[in-house]
Write an enzyme that holds these catalytic residues in place. Sequence first.
Site, short mmCIF file in Angstrom:
data_model
loop_
_atom_site.label_atom_id
_atom_site.label_comp_id
_atom_site.label_asym_id
_atom_site.label_seq_id
_atom_site.Cartn_x
_atom_site.Cartn_y
_atom_site.Cartn_z
N CYS A 242 -13.57 85.93 94.49
CA CYS A 242 -14.28 85.49 93.27
C CYS A 242 -13.30 84.97 92.23
O CYS A 242 -12.35 85.65 91.87
CB CYS A 242 -15.08 86.67 92.69
SG CYS A 242 -15.72 86.35 91.05
N TYR B 292 -47.34 67.09 88.31
CA TYR B 292 -48.04 66.96 87.03
C TYR B 292 -47.16 67.43 85.87
O TYR B 292 -47.14 66.82 84.80
CB TYR B 292 -49.34 67.77 87.07
CG TYR B 292 -50.22 67.52 85.86
CD1 TYR B 292 -50.99 66.37 85.77
CD2 TYR B 292 -50.24 68.43 84.80
CE1 TYR B 292 -51.77 66.13 84.65
CE2 TYR B 292 -51.01 68.19 83.68
CZ TYR B 292 -51.78 67.04 83.62
OH TYR B 292 -52.55 66.80 82.50
N PHE C 23 -42.62 76.03 90.48
CA PHE C 23 -41.89 74.77 90.39
C PHE C 23 -42.50 73.94 89.27
O PHE C 23 -43.72 73.93 89.08
CB PHE C 23 -41.96 74.00 91.71
CG PHE C 23 -41.09 74.59 92.78
CD1 PHE C 23 -39.74 74.26 92.86
CD2 PHE C 23 -41.60 75.51 93.69
CE1 PHE C 23 -38.93 74.82 93.84
CE2 PHE C 23 -40.80 76.06 94.67
CZ PHE C 23 -39.45 75.72 94.75
N GLN D 188 -22.18 81.09 79.65
CA GLN D 188 -21.44 79.91 79.22
C GLN D 188 -21.71 79.60 77.76
O GLN D 188 -22.73 80.01 77.21
CB GLN D 188 -21.87 78.70 80.06
CG GLN D 188 -21.63 78.89 81.54
CD GLN D 188 -21.90 77.59 82.28
OE1 GLN D 188 -21.36 76.55 81.95
NE2 GLN D 188 -22.77 77.66 83.27
N HIS E 84 -30.90 80.23 70.44
CA HIS E 84 -30.97 79.08 69.55
C HIS E 84 -30.49 79.51 68.18
O HIS E 84 -31.04 80.44 67.59
CB HIS E 84 -32.39 78.52 69.50
CG HIS E 84 -32.66 77.52 70.59
ND1 HIS E 84 -33.92 77.20 71.02
CD2 HIS E 84 -31.79 76.78 71.33
CE1 HIS E 84 -33.81 76.28 71.98
NE2 HIS E 84 -32.54 76.03 72.21
N CYS F 278 -13.21 87.36 88.95
CA CYS F 278 -12.76 88.75 88.96
C CYS F 278 -11.33 88.85 88.36
O CYS F 278 -10.56 87.91 88.44
CB CYS F 278 -12.76 89.29 90.39
SG CYS F 278 -14.36 89.98 90.90
N SER G 106 -23.40 79.37 89.78
CA SER G 106 -22.40 79.06 90.79
C SER G 106 -21.59 80.28 91.24
O SER G 106 -20.74 80.16 92.10
CB SER G 106 -21.45 77.99 90.25
OG SER G 106 -20.80 78.46 89.09
N ASN H 8 -13.82 76.43 80.45
CA ASN H 8 -14.32 76.09 81.78
C ASN H 8 -13.38 75.08 82.44
O ASN H 8 -13.03 74.05 81.85
CB ASN H 8 -15.73 75.49 81.65
CG ASN H 8 -16.46 75.43 82.97
OD1 ASN H 8 -15.87 75.14 84.01
ND2 ASN H 8 -17.74 75.71 82.93
N ASP H 9 -12.94 75.42 83.68
CA ASP H 9 -12.02 74.53 84.39
C ASP H 9 -12.70 73.22 84.81
O ASP H 9 -12.03 72.24 85.12
CB ASP H 9 -11.45 75.24 85.63
CG ASP H 9 -10.68 76.51 85.25
OD1 ASP H 9 -9.77 76.41 84.39
OD2 ASP H 9 -11.00 77.59 85.77
N HIS I 175 -17.66 93.02 89.36
CA HIS I 175 -18.31 91.91 90.06
C HIS I 175 -19.77 92.22 90.38
O HIS I 175 -20.60 91.32 90.51
CB HIS I 175 -17.53 91.63 91.35
CG HIS I 175 -18.01 90.44 92.11
ND1 HIS I 175 -17.64 89.15 91.77
CD2 HIS I 175 -18.84 90.33 93.19
CE1 HIS I 175 -18.22 88.30 92.62
NE2 HIS I 175 -18.95 88.99 93.48
N HIS J 227 -33.12 83.21 67.50
CA HIS J 227 -33.95 83.71 68.60
C HIS J 227 -33.32 83.36 69.94
O HIS J 227 -32.36 82.58 69.99
CB HIS J 227 -35.37 83.14 68.50
CG HIS J 227 -35.42 81.64 68.61
ND1 HIS J 227 -35.17 80.81 67.54
CD2 HIS J 227 -35.66 80.83 69.66
CE1 HIS J 227 -35.28 79.55 67.93
NE2 HIS J 227 -35.57 79.53 69.23
N HIS K 277 -20.78 86.79 89.86
CA HIS K 277 -20.08 87.62 88.88
C HIS K 277 -20.79 87.47 87.52
O HIS K 277 -21.04 86.35 87.09
CB HIS K 277 -18.61 87.19 88.78
CG HIS K 277 -17.76 88.16 88.03
ND1 HIS K 277 -16.79 88.93 88.64
CD2 HIS K 277 -17.75 88.52 86.72
CE1 HIS K 277 -16.22 89.70 87.73
NE2 HIS K 277 -16.78 89.47 86.57
N HIS L 57 -21.64 86.52 84.18
CA HIS L 57 -20.97 85.67 83.19
C HIS L 57 -21.98 84.73 82.55
O HIS L 57 -23.07 84.51 83.08
CB HIS L 57 -19.86 84.85 83.86
CG HIS L 57 -20.35 83.75 84.75
ND1 HIS L 57 -20.90 83.99 85.99
CD2 HIS L 57 -20.41 82.40 84.57
CE1 HIS L 57 -21.26 82.84 86.54
NE2 HIS L 57 -20.98 81.85 85.71
N ASN M 137 -27.09 81.54 83.12
CA ASN M 137 -27.88 81.25 84.30
C ASN M 137 -27.69 82.42 85.24
O ASN M 137 -26.58 82.71 85.65
CB ASN M 137 -27.39 79.99 85.02
CG ASN M 137 -27.77 78.74 84.28
OD1 ASN M 137 -28.79 78.71 83.61
ND2 ASN M 137 -26.96 77.71 84.42
ZN LIG Z 1 -35.69 77.97 70.45
ZN LIG Z 2 -16.15 88.59 90.51
#
Ligand SMILES: [Zn+2]
Ligand SMILES: [Zn+2]
Length: 360
Positions: A52, A318, A314, A170, A283, A55, A163, A77-78, A115, A298, A166, A168, A155
């Site tokens: 990882c 529509y 999904f 962003q 936000h 880690c 991705s 971020n790399d 991890h 919030h 671990h 984390h 995420n």
């Molecule tokens: Zn908002």
């Molecule tokens: Zn890790």
Amino acid sequence: MGQFEWGGQPHRRFNPLTKEWVLVSSQRTQRPWQGQVELTSAEAALSFDPQCYLCPGNARAGGRKNPHYTSTFTFDNDFAALRPDTPTGELRDGELLQAESEAGQCRVVCFTPRHDLTLARMSVREIKSVVDTWCEEFSQLTSQPNVRSIQIFENRGAMMGCSNPHPHGQIWANESVPDELAREVATQQEYFARHNSSLLEDYLRLEMKKQERMVCANEEFAVVVPFWAVWPYETLLISRRRIASLPELQEDERNGLAQILQEITIRYDNLFKTSFPYTMGFHQRPTDSTAAPGFHFHAHYYPPLLRSATVRKFMVGYELLAMPQRDITPELAAKQLREVPDRHYMESEQPLASSNIPKD
Ligand SMILES: [Zn+2]
Ligand SMILES: [Zn+2]
């Protein structure tokens, strides 16, 4: 700073049909992907993964080594979508082809050296360190030139395109105010001008009175399934006191935020007895503090799961072409989130069958 290159450097393009902008960062395609790896339960329990790149002590892309960190750890971020050294560029080819260079910064925040944890499995004290780190990052990035807005987000889960498992999150700091935030700045400003109270302050008061869509609350924060929720178990986390950004939180409010972040993620995990995937983010006011009267701090949770650990909603046909559509009512979603235990389920328990979740 050299000449701006439209083919390889971050910029945003204007869509004259919707009057919205799209961020183009083609240099990101080389980023490593560790998200699709299916973990066996033995691997998932590893507190340290030698493969990882997040880690402690491990090498990241480009050869840099992580320190042996013991709490949170933050770095650039790399494979950043935005870079502070982006030269200025502007394209105005009539009314229809418009684009601008976009400078900024992308940070990664490791929540813990462990991890195998998630926010739902971390202690309130550990999550408080994450809250403190977010506060410091917001203050630090606000002081940078050319930073007008700061998006802190997480995420969670491969389903959401994460991705690396671990724990984390962003932070993207932008030279512009992105459309989503700009819209909410404008609606709150307009409401504030008419009512002299904040839109979310009034909304929360209404929800606390009705008790139909409330999920949980403490002295400092509350979580509701908003009346207008789009995703099946979408929630809105609102501060009880009207503040506009993280650094304004007092010590007890930071603890309150840590507690409610733990509680809502535990409730999510308990819903289908699975590590619940989601995108969440705060936000906050744009960095120019005078620019957003009535802005109320919030967070949004946008989780995709619909009725089991694998059946997801999904947003396609529509929804993409016309307007969002949802399958269960926000009131039912709130009731289910309220009724699951606030203690995390045990690994030995089987995933919840979908039988007791209503079908559409
Ligand atoms: Zn908002
Ligand atoms: Zn890790």
